[in-house]
Design a protein around this motif. Structure first.
Motif, PDB file in Angstrom:
ATOM      1  N   LEU A   1       0.496   2.926  -5.630  1.00  0.00           N
ATOM      2  CA  LEU A   1      -0.409   1.795  -5.430  1.00  0.00           C
ATOM      3  C   LEU A   1      -1.293   2.113  -4.227  1.00  0.00           C
ATOM      4  O   LEU A   1      -0.795   2.271  -3.113  1.00  0.00           O
ATOM      5  CB  LEU A   1       0.403   0.523  -5.189  1.00  0.00           C
ATOM      6  N   THR A   2      -2.593   2.234  -4.458  1.00  0.00           N
ATOM      7  CA  THR A   2      -3.496   2.636  -3.370  1.00  0.00           C
ATOM      8  C   THR A   2      -4.487   1.561  -2.969  1.00  0.00           C
ATOM      9  O   THR A   2      -5.072   1.651  -1.907  1.00  0.00           O
ATOM     10  CB  THR A   2      -4.293   3.908  -3.752  1.00  0.00           C
ATOM     11  N   GLY A   3      -4.720   0.588  -3.807  1.00  0.00           N
ATOM     12  CA  GLY A   3      -5.700  -0.442  -3.479  1.00  0.00           C
ATOM     13  C   GLY A   3      -5.103  -1.822  -3.630  1.00  0.00           C
ATOM     14  O   GLY A   3      -4.331  -2.077  -4.551  1.00  0.00           O
ATOM     15  N   LEU A   4      -5.435  -2.698  -2.702  1.00  0.00           N
ATOM     16  CA  LEU A   4      -4.905  -4.057  -2.707  1.00  0.00           C
ATOM     17  C   LEU A   4      -6.019  -5.043  -2.407  1.00  0.00           C
ATOM     18  O   LEU A   4      -6.844  -4.798  -1.527  1.00  0.00           O
ATOM     19  CB  LEU A   4      -3.844  -4.228  -1.613  1.00  0.00           C
TER      20      LEU A   4
ATOM     21  N   ARG B   1      -5.474  -0.893  -7.359  1.00  0.00           N
ATOM     22  CA  ARG B   1      -5.647   0.472  -7.858  1.00  0.00           C
ATOM     23  C   ARG B   1      -4.303   1.194  -7.828  1.00  0.00           C
ATOM     24  O   ARG B   1      -3.623   1.214  -6.803  1.00  0.00           O
ATOM     25  CB  ARG B   1      -6.681   1.217  -7.030  1.00  0.00           C
ATOM     26  N   VAL B   2      -3.973   1.783  -8.957  1.00  0.00           N
ATOM     27  CA  VAL B   2      -2.752   2.567  -9.084  1.00  0.00           C
ATOM     28  C   VAL B   2      -3.165   3.933  -9.608  1.00  0.00           C
ATOM     29  O   VAL B   2      -3.865   4.026 -10.619  1.00  0.00           O
ATOM     30  CB  VAL B   2      -1.752   1.897 -10.059  1.00  0.00           C
ATOM     31  N   ILE B   3      -2.766   4.982  -8.905  1.00  0.00           N
ATOM     32  CA  ILE B   3      -3.133   6.331  -9.328  1.00  0.00           C
ATOM     33  C   ILE B   3      -1.909   7.073  -9.860  1.00  0.00           C
ATOM     34  O   ILE B   3      -0.783   6.793  -9.455  1.00  0.00           O
ATOM     35  CB  ILE B   3      -3.801   7.138  -8.198  1.00  0.00           C
ATOM     36  N   PHE B   4      -2.165   7.994 -10.777  1.00  0.00           N
ATOM     37  CA  PHE B   4      -1.116   8.871 -11.282  1.00  0.00           C
ATOM     38  C   PHE B   4      -0.939   9.968 -10.247  1.00  0.00           C
ATOM     39  O   PHE B   4      -1.854  10.763 -10.003  1.00  0.00           O
ATOM     40  CB  PHE B   4      -1.519   9.446 -12.643  1.00  0.00           C
ATOM     41  N   ASP B   5       0.203   9.978  -9.598  1.00  0.00           N
ATOM     42  CA  ASP B   5       0.469  10.892  -8.492  1.00  0.00           C
ATOM     43  C   ASP B   5       1.913  11.392  -8.615  1.00  0.00           C
ATOM     44  O   ASP B   5       2.758  11.062  -7.789  1.00  0.00           O
ATOM     45  CB  ASP B   5       0.242  10.148  -7.168  1.00  0.00           C
ATOM     46  N   PRO B   6       2.204  12.175  -9.664  1.00  0.00           N
ATOM     47  CA  PRO B   6       3.587  12.587  -9.898  1.00  0.00           C
ATOM     48  C   PRO B   6       4.117  13.462  -8.769  1.00  0.00           C
ATOM     49  O   PRO B   6       3.376  14.235  -8.160  1.00  0.00           O
ATOM     50  CB  PRO B   6       3.507  13.363 -11.214  1.00  0.00           C
ATOM     51  N   ARG B   7       5.405  13.324  -8.512  1.00  0.00           N
ATOM     52  CA  ARG B   7       6.010  14.107  -7.426  1.00  0.00           C
ATOM     53  C   ARG B   7       5.961  15.590  -7.724  1.00  0.00           C
ATOM     54  O   ARG B   7       5.978  16.401  -6.811  1.00  0.00           O
ATOM     55  CB  ARG B   7       7.423  13.633  -7.128  1.00  0.00           C
TER      56      ARG B   7
ATOM     57  N   ARG C   1       0.842  -1.203   0.000  1.00  0.00           N
ATOM     58  CA  ARG C   1       0.000   0.000   0.000  1.00  0.00           C
ATOM     59  C   ARG C   1       0.876   1.252   0.000  1.00  0.00           C
ATOM     60  O   ARG C   1       1.829   1.356   0.748  1.00  0.00           O
ATOM     61  CB  ARG C   1      -0.925   0.006   1.210  1.00  0.00           C
ATOM     62  N   ASN C   2       0.562   2.173  -0.887  1.00  0.00           N
ATOM     63  CA  ASN C   2       1.254   3.449  -1.077  1.00  0.00           C
ATOM     64  C   ASN C   2       2.653   3.318  -1.678  1.00  0.00           C
ATOM     65  O   ASN C   2       3.416   4.283  -1.640  1.00  0.00           O
ATOM     66  CB  ASN C   2       1.287   4.274   0.212  1.00  0.00           C
ATOM     67  N   ALA C   3       2.978   2.161  -2.232  1.00  0.00           N
ATOM     68  CA  ALA C   3       4.259   2.038  -2.933  1.00  0.00           C
ATOM     69  C   ALA C   3       4.261   3.033  -4.088  1.00  0.00           C
ATOM     70  O   ALA C   3       3.271   3.174  -4.807  1.00  0.00           O
ATOM     71  CB  ALA C   3       4.440   0.615  -3.459  1.00  0.00           C
ATOM     72  N   MET C   4       5.375   3.720  -4.255  1.00  0.00           N
ATOM     73  CA  MET C   4       5.516   4.702  -5.325  1.00  0.00           C
ATOM     74  C   MET C   4       6.483   4.130  -6.353  1.00  0.00           C
ATOM     75  O   MET C   4       7.554   3.633  -5.991  1.00  0.00           O
ATOM     76  CB  MET C   4       6.068   6.008  -4.751  1.00  0.00           C
ATOM     77  N   TRP C   5       6.075   4.168  -7.618  1.00  0.00           N
ATOM     78  CA  TRP C   5       6.931   3.669  -8.686  1.00  0.00           C
ATOM     79  C   TRP C   5       7.169   4.743  -9.731  1.00  0.00           C
ATOM     80  O   TRP C   5       6.232   5.426 -10.162  1.00  0.00           O
ATOM     81  CB  TRP C   5       6.316   2.415  -9.346  1.00  0.00           C
ATOM     82  N   ASP C   6       8.386   4.909 -10.138  1.00  0.00           N
ATOM     83  CA  ASP C   6       8.812   5.783 -11.222  1.00  0.00           C
ATOM     84  C   ASP C   6       8.497   7.252 -10.970  1.00  0.00           C
ATOM     85  O   ASP C   6       8.378   8.031 -11.904  1.00  0.00           O
ATOM     86  CB  ASP C   6       8.225   5.312 -12.561  1.00  0.00           C
ATOM     87  N   GLY C   7       8.330   7.639  -9.717  1.00  0.00           N
ATOM     88  CA  GLY C   7       8.063   9.041  -9.400  1.00  0.00           C
ATOM     89  C   GLY C   7       6.723   9.535  -9.900  1.00  0.00           C
ATOM     90  O   GLY C   7       6.445  10.727  -9.888  1.00  0.00           O
ATOM     91  N   ARG C   8       5.847   8.588 -10.336  1.00  0.00           N
ATOM     92  CA  ARG C   8       4.577   8.996 -10.945  1.00  0.00           C
ATOM     93  C   ARG C   8       3.373   8.204 -10.477  1.00  0.00           C
ATOM     94  O   ARG C   8       2.258   8.709 -10.512  1.00  0.00           O
ATOM     95  CB  ARG C   8       4.655   8.848 -12.476  1.00  0.00           C
ATOM     96  N   PHE C   9       3.546   6.964 -10.106  1.00  0.00           N
ATOM     97  CA  PHE C   9       2.398   6.099  -9.823  1.00  0.00           C
ATOM     98  C   PHE C   9       2.452   5.563  -8.401  1.00  0.00           C
ATOM     99  O   PHE C   9       3.492   5.099  -7.946  1.00  0.00           O
ATOM    100  CB  PHE C   9       2.349   4.927 -10.810  1.00  0.00           C
TER     101      PHE C   9
END
Length: 163
Positions: A86-89, A146-152, A76-84
């Motif tokens: 993970l919010t749902g499991l 669920r993976v959201i677009f959440d850029p830094r 939960r809340n893993a951030m990948w590539d400075g953009r995405f």
């Protein structure tokens, strides 16, 4: 991002490049300014600029494949590539699960209405033992992933109010 044909403000282009790349810093403004005057195929700051093709007459800004970060453990809340993020499991345990790029596996999920290959290859996916088990942005796999677009550094600033 898809840009209309024609010139764009250099600072706006730099902000878009920063967002699409998920980078901590924008590319040099002089390079962004040169591109802003006359957009053309290029790579800059981890972003590939290409003709928009079936998306229209403008330009497509997509994450550059070779600049993508390596996969990260999926939690939960893993951030990948400075953009995405993970919010749902799904509720069951998920040891050995990784969040990373869809990459060449994008061809398996290609549809006429889906994103261009240039974009699809850089979408986040979840893998277990090397096998793709979910591509949330394509509706593949358990809908609870669920993976959201959440850029830094989003191109538009966060909402604010005066105190």
């Amino acid at each position: 991002a898809v840009l209309s044909p024609g010139a764009i403000d250099p600072e706006a282009l730099a902000a878009l490049l920063l967002t699409v790349a998920g980078a901590p810093h924008a590319p040099p403004l002089d390079r962004a300014a040169a591109l802003a005057r006359a957009l053309a195929p290029a790579t800059i700051g981890g972003v590939r600029i290409a003709p928009a093709g079936r998306l229209g007459s403008g330009w497509l800004l997509a994450r550059e494949r070779r600049a993508l970060m390596a996969a990260v453990p999926a939690c939960r809340n893993a951030m990948w590539d400075g953009r995405f993020r993970l919010t749902g499991l799904p509720p069951k345990p998920h040891p050995g699960l990784l969040l990373g790029a869809l990459g060449p596996d994008a061809a398996r999920f290609r549809t006429r209405t889906g994103p261009p290959a240039l974009v699809a290859q850089t979408l986040p996916c979840l893998r277990r033992d090397g096998e793709v088990i979910a591509v949330p942005h394509l509706g593949v796999g358990d809908s609870r992933w669920r993976v959201i677009f959440d850029p830094r550094n989003p191109a538009a600033g966060a909402p604010f109010s005066f105190g």
